[in-house]
Design an enzyme around this catalytic site. Structure first.
Site, PDB file in Angstrom:
ATOM      1  CE  LYS A 191      13.565 -34.924 -51.217  1.00 25.98           C
ATOM      2  NZ  LYS A 191      14.143 -34.977 -52.316  1.00 25.98           N
ATOM      3  CD  GLU A 233      15.092 -28.603 -55.431  1.00 21.54           C
ATOM      4  OE1 GLU A 233      15.895 -29.207 -55.956  1.00 21.54           O
ATOM      5  OE2 GLU A 233      14.806 -29.096 -54.049  1.00 21.54           O
TER       6      GLU A 233
END
Length: 328
Positions: free
Chosen positions: A191, A198
């Site tokens: 993550k 991102e």
């Protein structure tokens, strides 16, 4: 009285919606939050409310499974307090954006009491209730397997995306939108890198659209329609993505985006990703640059820029006056 062995601590936007999504799959949750009002809202929707951690634990059947969804700054202290009210065989899930190295410490702390620990990197944001959550999971095989009904209820499902060409036969776990990545810490590690990527994707869109915004000065004849450009890119373009969808939506609502700040915060994951790249000796030019861009957005480069201006003046006589509103 409703009986459940699943509980949620932390009823912010994601924690509350995870409880709601599980309820749609007939999984009832006991809930606790430092805000009594947040507990009341979920209790009114069918969850089992509690007034403190002791009360929370007492309302869970054993073996208990407790998902902790609180800010990273208070995750460790929350888990330590929760552990006082659990017993051997119970499981703690950290679903927040925690540093993967902290997972190892929390797992050891809980293991000493016979309590299981699972880390779940959770992506989906405020849209997860309807779209489902992409879950990146770390933990012991048998423990993670026992939690499969929870993960399957939360994930987007096989229908959320077309099958990747070349994949045939029975769909694999990842195709449903959740993945047991490996031992404790691996879920949050995956993550973390996800969020670092991102940052880079967001920066690329922002910089490209900023060039369009300046195009009127470069060539006044262009008169580019930025909302329309993002719209056409959404349809068949190789940069089409959910991030672009959200950007197009924002631009339809406000073409100039004047109600948004020019300062962009960063959370731990971007920094941790760059740190991991340094530790591994892996060049991460885009990811590190996107992180530094967020620092600059908060004027953290102001003194450095004044130093640059001073040097130009000293060696070349270029006296650049402070602009109105800037610090002298």
């Amino acid at each position: 009285m409703t009986t459940t062995n699943f509980g949620m601590i932390g009823l912010g936007r994601m924690g509350a919606n995870i409880v709601r999504r599980l309820a749609r799959h007939e999984i009832t949750s006991a809930v606790f939050d430092v805000s009594p009002d947040a507990v009341k809202v979920l209790a009114a929707e069918g969850a089992v409310g509690s007034v403190d951690m002791a009360d929370f634990a007492s309302k869970l059947a054993t073996p208990r499974t407790v998902w902790v969804m609180v800010p990273a700054a208070v995750t460790d202290s929350t888990i330590a307090e929760l552990a006082k009210h659990l017993q051997p065989g119970d499981t703690v899930i950290d679903g927040g954006n925690s540093y993967y190295k902290n997972d190892l410490k929390n797992a050891e702390l809980l293991k000493a009491q016979g309590i299981n620990f699972v880390d779940v990197g959770t992506s989906g944001g405020v849209y997860g209730l309807e779209r489902g959550y992409s879950l990146m999971i770390g933990g012991d095989d048998s423990v993670v397997a026992s939690l499969d009904p929870i993960f399957k209820a939360l994930c987007p499902g096989i229908e959320s995306a077309p099958r990747t060409p070349g994949r045939t036969g029975e769909p694999e776990q990842a195709e449903y939108g959740y993945l047991h990545c490996g031992p404790v810490g691996s879920g949050h590690f995956v993550k973390m890198i996800h969020n670092g990527i991102e940052y880079g994707m967001m920066a690329a869109f922002a910089e490209g659209l900023a060039i369009f915004e300046a195009a009127d000065e470069m060539n006044p004849a262009y008169e580019l329609d930025i909302p329309a450009i993002t719209e056409v890119w959404r349809r068949g373009s190789v940069v089409a993505s959910w991030l672009l969808d959200l950007t197009a939506q924002a631009l339809v609502e406000s073409a100039e985006l004047t109600e948004y700040s020019t300062q962009v915060s960063d959370s731990g994951e971007g920094r941790w990703t760059v740190q991991a790249a340094i530790e591994a000796g892996i060049p991460a030019h885009v990811l590190s640059a996107s992180l530094y861009a967020r620092f600059a957005s908060r004027n953290n480069d102001e003194f450095a820029n004044r130093v640059l201006s001073a040097m130009r003046y000293k060696f070349g006589g270029h006296n650049e006056k402070p602009q109105s509103g800037n610090k002298a």
